[in-house]
Design a protein around this motif. Structure first.
Motif, PDB file in Angstrom:
ATOM      1  N   SER A  15     -63.971 -46.577 -54.167  1.00  0.00           N
ATOM      2  CA  SER A  15     -62.642 -47.134 -53.880  1.00  0.00           C
ATOM      3  C   SER A  15     -61.651 -46.050 -53.473  1.00  0.00           C
ATOM      4  O   SER A  15     -61.713 -44.914 -53.944  1.00  0.00           O
ATOM      5  CB  SER A  15     -62.127 -47.846 -55.131  1.00  0.00           C
ATOM      6  N   THR A  16     -60.701 -46.463 -52.639  1.00  0.00           N
ATOM      7  CA  THR A  16     -59.626 -45.543 -52.256  1.00  0.00           C
ATOM      8  C   THR A  16     -58.757 -45.171 -53.465  1.00  0.00           C
ATOM      9  O   THR A  16     -57.996 -44.217 -53.400  1.00  0.00           O
ATOM     10  CB  THR A  16     -58.708 -46.183 -51.197  1.00  0.00           C
ATOM     11  N   ASP A  41     -71.273 -47.769 -57.638  1.00  0.00           N
ATOM     12  CA  ASP A  41     -70.919 -48.539 -56.440  1.00  0.00           C
ATOM     13  C   ASP A  41     -72.228 -49.064 -55.863  1.00  0.00           C
ATOM     14  O   ASP A  41     -73.310 -48.546 -56.183  1.00  0.00           O
ATOM     15  CB  ASP A  41     -70.217 -47.617 -55.417  1.00  0.00           C
ATOM     16  N   ARG A  46     -70.638 -44.376 -49.170  1.00  0.00           N
ATOM     17  CA  ARG A  46     -69.195 -44.398 -49.396  1.00  0.00           C
ATOM     18  C   ARG A  46     -68.862 -43.717 -50.717  1.00  0.00           C
ATOM     19  O   ARG A  46     -67.966 -42.886 -50.809  1.00  0.00           O
ATOM     20  CB  ARG A  46     -68.703 -45.850 -49.401  1.00  0.00           C
ATOM     21  N   LEU A  87     -63.734 -53.422 -57.482  1.00  0.00           N
ATOM     22  CA  LEU A  87     -64.585 -53.764 -56.336  1.00  0.00           C
ATOM     23  C   LEU A  87     -63.752 -54.402 -55.235  1.00  0.00           C
ATOM     24  O   LEU A  87     -62.821 -55.140 -55.514  1.00  0.00           O
ATOM     25  CB  LEU A  87     -65.655 -54.796 -56.718  1.00  0.00           C
ATOM     26  N   TYR A  92     -63.045 -53.672 -46.308  1.00  0.00           N
ATOM     27  CA  TYR A  92     -61.876 -53.900 -45.443  1.00  0.00           C
ATOM     28  C   TYR A  92     -62.182 -54.796 -44.253  1.00  0.00           C
ATOM     29  O   TYR A  92     -61.294 -55.475 -43.735  1.00  0.00           O
ATOM     30  CB  TYR A  92     -61.260 -52.563 -45.002  1.00  0.00           C
ATOM     31  N   TYR A 120     -61.289 -64.469 -50.476  1.00  0.00           N
ATOM     32  CA  TYR A 120     -61.653 -63.242 -51.207  1.00  0.00           C
ATOM     33  C   TYR A 120     -62.160 -63.620 -52.612  1.00  0.00           C
ATOM     34  O   TYR A 120     -63.136 -63.048 -53.117  1.00  0.00           O
ATOM     35  CB  TYR A 120     -60.403 -62.346 -51.261  1.00  0.00           C
TER      36      TYR A 120
HETATM   37  P1  NAD Z   1     -62.237 -50.101 -51.349  1.00  0.00           P
HETATM   38  O1  NAD Z   1     -62.978 -50.964 -50.375  1.00  0.00           O
HETATM   39  O2  NAD Z   1     -61.762 -48.776 -50.914  1.00  0.00           O
HETATM   40  O3  NAD Z   1     -63.171 -49.882 -52.627  1.00  0.00           O
HETATM   41  C1  NAD Z   1     -63.910 -50.860 -53.225  1.00  0.00           C
HETATM   42  C2  NAD Z   1     -65.320 -50.362 -53.503  1.00  0.00           C
HETATM   43  O4  NAD Z   1     -66.042 -51.456 -54.089  1.00  0.00           O
HETATM   44  C3  NAD Z   1     -66.108 -49.941 -52.257  1.00  0.00           C
HETATM   45  O5  NAD Z   1     -66.553 -48.614 -52.388  1.00  0.00           O
HETATM   46  C4  NAD Z   1     -67.273 -50.917 -52.206  1.00  0.00           C
HETATM   47  O6  NAD Z   1     -68.469 -50.353 -51.730  1.00  0.00           O
HETATM   48  C5  NAD Z   1     -67.386 -51.335 -53.668  1.00  0.00           C
HETATM   49  N1  NAD Z   1     -68.104 -52.592 -53.863  1.00  0.00           N
HETATM   50  C6  NAD Z   1     -67.961 -53.738 -53.163  1.00  0.00           C
HETATM   51  N2  NAD Z   1     -68.799 -54.665 -53.654  1.00  0.00           N
HETATM   52  C7  NAD Z   1     -69.471 -54.112 -54.683  1.00  0.00           C
HETATM   53  C8  NAD Z   1     -70.473 -54.578 -55.587  1.00  0.00           C
HETATM   54  N3  NAD Z   1     -70.929 -55.832 -55.513  1.00  0.00           N
HETATM   55  N4  NAD Z   1     -70.946 -53.729 -56.523  1.00  0.00           N
HETATM   56  C9  NAD Z   1     -70.488 -52.468 -56.597  1.00  0.00           C
HETATM   57  N5  NAD Z   1     -69.542 -51.963 -55.771  1.00  0.00           N
HETATM   58  C10 NAD Z   1     -69.040 -52.778 -54.829  1.00  0.00           C
HETATM   59  O7  NAD Z   1     -61.026 -50.979 -51.892  1.00  0.00           O
HETATM   60  P2  NAD Z   1     -59.634 -50.510 -52.501  1.00  0.00           P
HETATM   61  O8  NAD Z   1     -58.578 -50.769 -51.514  1.00  0.00           O
HETATM   62  O9  NAD Z   1     -59.731 -49.175 -53.088  1.00  0.00           O
HETATM   63  O10 NAD Z   1     -59.446 -51.597 -53.640  1.00  0.00           O
HETATM   64  C11 NAD Z   1     -60.353 -51.759 -54.690  1.00  0.00           C
HETATM   65  C12 NAD Z   1     -60.045 -53.023 -55.433  1.00  0.00           C
HETATM   66  O11 NAD Z   1     -58.897 -52.868 -56.254  1.00  0.00           O
HETATM   67  C13 NAD Z   1     -59.735 -54.230 -54.543  1.00  0.00           C
HETATM   68  O12 NAD Z   1     -60.270 -55.403 -55.134  1.00  0.00           O
HETATM   69  C14 NAD Z   1     -58.241 -54.302 -54.583  1.00  0.00           C
HETATM   70  O13 NAD Z   1     -57.776 -55.581 -54.251  1.00  0.00           O
HETATM   71  C15 NAD Z   1     -58.029 -53.969 -56.022  1.00  0.00           C
HETATM   72  N6  NAD Z   1     -56.678 -53.619 -56.431  1.00  0.00           N
HETATM   73  C16 NAD Z   1     -56.126 -54.413 -57.365  1.00  0.00           C
HETATM   74  C17 NAD Z   1     -54.892 -54.147 -57.835  1.00  0.00           C
HETATM   75  C18 NAD Z   1     -54.309 -55.083 -58.825  1.00  0.00           C
HETATM   76  O14 NAD Z   1     -53.114 -55.106 -58.997  1.00  0.00           O
HETATM   77  N7  NAD Z   1     -55.111 -55.891 -59.510  1.00  0.00           N
HETATM   78  C19 NAD Z   1     -54.181 -53.052 -57.371  1.00  0.00           C
HETATM   79  C20 NAD Z   1     -54.758 -52.249 -56.407  1.00  0.00           C
HETATM   80  C21 NAD Z   1     -56.038 -52.531 -55.949  1.00  0.00           C
END
Ligand code: NAD
Ligand code: G6P
Ligand code: MN
Length: 443
Positions: A15-16, A41, A46, A87, A92, A120
């Protein structure tokens, strides 16, 4: 007695948000000592880019913390105390579809609100439940702190399908807005006051903000919001890009229709849907901004750290998002009884709202979990809006469970962002095509 040392797993390691979270955890070692930090992950490449940089950060700042990363669930989830889940199922590329498909039909296209959020949700439910099952199999005493969106639908799904699981669904928007509120009235941060809040995830209101002497701070904050929403004269904090500032400005209008309370910015997508659609760039949405911005920046900084073999000069820094989840981990580990806004089953805390609705409320957090604080009755305006939204969310989970086209059509039609059953159907048919890899087959 020495403090307990925890083992933390970040699920969605690629994740970012991971580097800032790792930095935060390392800055918090005095309050939350760590013995292990792992990343998991399902996208090896990634995750590797992020993990190799994190390895250097940890080696330089806290070499005593054992660090590893893996795509193997057993290795990841064994010997873990806290799972921090983030996740993005479909990544994206699918967020882009969640945003662009509704816009094509003249409807709000947003990551977690309206049809995009529902789409989503149907992608996230299965993989999040899978994570819960891994945790229960390999580390049954662990807690999962889940940021993965859309948190409202994920929370309804985990309540329904894993009712006894140790998952806590959370959102960073309340704390990010509370930090803004603190700054605009000259305080340091959210910890300088205590708040009362009610609603659903990305759908709530503050009803009370008092300082530690009990002085009412709402009038001062409200004056600011009446003038300029949640915009402020500083670059401090998250959510400072222009598209977010537009959302921060919208709080001014959201406050006009409910001057007693302070709004969560996400209400904009429901209460200001027409102007949101009108002003949106429908070909270049928030997903594009992130692909060209945050995602690129995070991954190039990770590669730079790995190539240089040092992170001493890194731009990665902790933020509100990371501090909130770290505080929650501390509260659970050390029974701090901190008051934190969480997503919880209502169970009567909002007296005139459904008992089994997943709502967002201040809760007291300790080693056995959390207890929501009672809010009494809520006014008819908020109650009506929340009832429509929760019905839409529950129908989405019904649709996923039953593989029901009809329930999903009803979920979209029920949503305040969607004007008619015909538009709901057109959007749904496009979403089915875009999500065929991730959704159950709908009949
Ligand atoms: P991102 O795409 O950069 O990272 C998400 C990671 O999840 C990726 O590396 C991807 O490969 C991995 N992934 C996807 N499906 C998977 C699975 N089945 N098993 C294991 N890994 C898996 O996304 P991001 O922008 O960094 O955001 C991450 C999450 O955090 C998103 O769901 C985002 O909406 C959430 N987020 C939530 C809040 C909140 O307030 N609840 C705040 C910020 C971000
Ligand atoms: C806030 C919300 C999150 C959401 C994020 C999107 O922090 O609480 O739930 O994921 O904003 O931000 P982005 O920069 O990805 O559009
Ligand atoms: Mn959120």
């Amino acid at each position: 007695m020495p403090k307990k040392e925890s083992s933390i797993l970040i699920a969605g390691g690629g994740s970012t948000y991971t580097p800032a979270l790792v930095v935060m955890l390392l800055e918090s070692l005095d309050k939350l000592p760590l013995r292990k930090l792992k990343l998991y992950d399902n996208d090896e490449e990634r995750q590797k880019t992020v993990a190799e940089a994190c390895k250097i950060i940890i080696d330089e700042r806290a070499p005593g913390v054992e660090f590893s990363y893996t795509t193997d669930p057993e290795e990841a989830f064994t010997d873990v105390d806290i799972v921090m889940a983030q996740l993005r199922v479909g990544k994206y590329a699918l967020r882009e579809q969640d945003e662009k498909i509704p816009f094509k039909h003249g409807v709000v296209g947003q990551e977690t609100c309206g049809p995009g959020g529902i789409a989503y949700g149907l992608r996230s439910l299965g993989p999040i439940i899978e994570l819960v099952d891994y945790m229960e199999k390999y580390s049954p005493d662990a807690w999962m702190l889940n940021y993965s969106n859309p948190a409202a639908i994920v929370a309804e799904g985990t309540r329904r399908f894993r009712p006894n699981s140790r998952i806590i669904n959370i959102c960073d928007m309340p704390v990010c807005l509370e930090d803004i509120m603190a700054r605009v009235i000259g305080l340091k941060d959210r910890k300088d006051f205590e708040t009362s809040y009610f609603g659903l995830n990305h759908f709530g209101w503050w009803t009370k903000i008092v300082d530690h002497e009990g002085m009412d701070l709402m009038p001062k904050i409200s004056d600011h919001v009446k003038r300029q929403g949640y915009t402020e004269n500083t670059q401090k904090g998250q959510h400072k890009e222009e598209s977010w500032l537009e959302t921060m400005r919208a709080a001014k209008e959201l406050h006009e229709i409910e001057p007693e309370f302070l709004p969560n910015t996400y209400l904009k997508y429901y209460l200001m849907a027409d102007s949101t659609v009108e002003h949106a760039n429908k070909e270049y949405t928030r997903a594009d901004e992130i692909i060209d911005g945050r995602e690129k920046d995070v991954f190039s900084e990770c590669r730079r750290i790995t190539e240089n073999g040092t992170a001493k000069d890194t731009s990665f820094k902790s933020n509100e998002h990371a501090s909130f989840i770290t505080d929650l981990a501390c509260a659970l580990t050390f029974n701090t009884k901190e008051r934190m806004i969480l997503i919880t089953e209502n169970r009567g805390a909002i007296a005139n709202f459904a008992y089994d609705a997943m709502v967002e409320l201040p809760c007291i957090v300790g080693k056995d979990g959390y207890e929501p604080i009672s809010m009494g009755d809520i006014p008819i305006f908020e109650k009506g809006l929340m009832e429509q939204q929760i019905a839409s969310e529950k129908l989405a989970v019904d649709a996923w469970e039953q593989g029901s086209y009809l329930k999903l059509w009803q979920s979209l039609a029920m949503n305040k962002t969607v004007p008619s059953i015909a538009v709901a159907k057109d959007i749904l048919d496009d979403l089915i095509l875009a999500n065929k890899e991730f959704w159950p087959e709908l009949k």
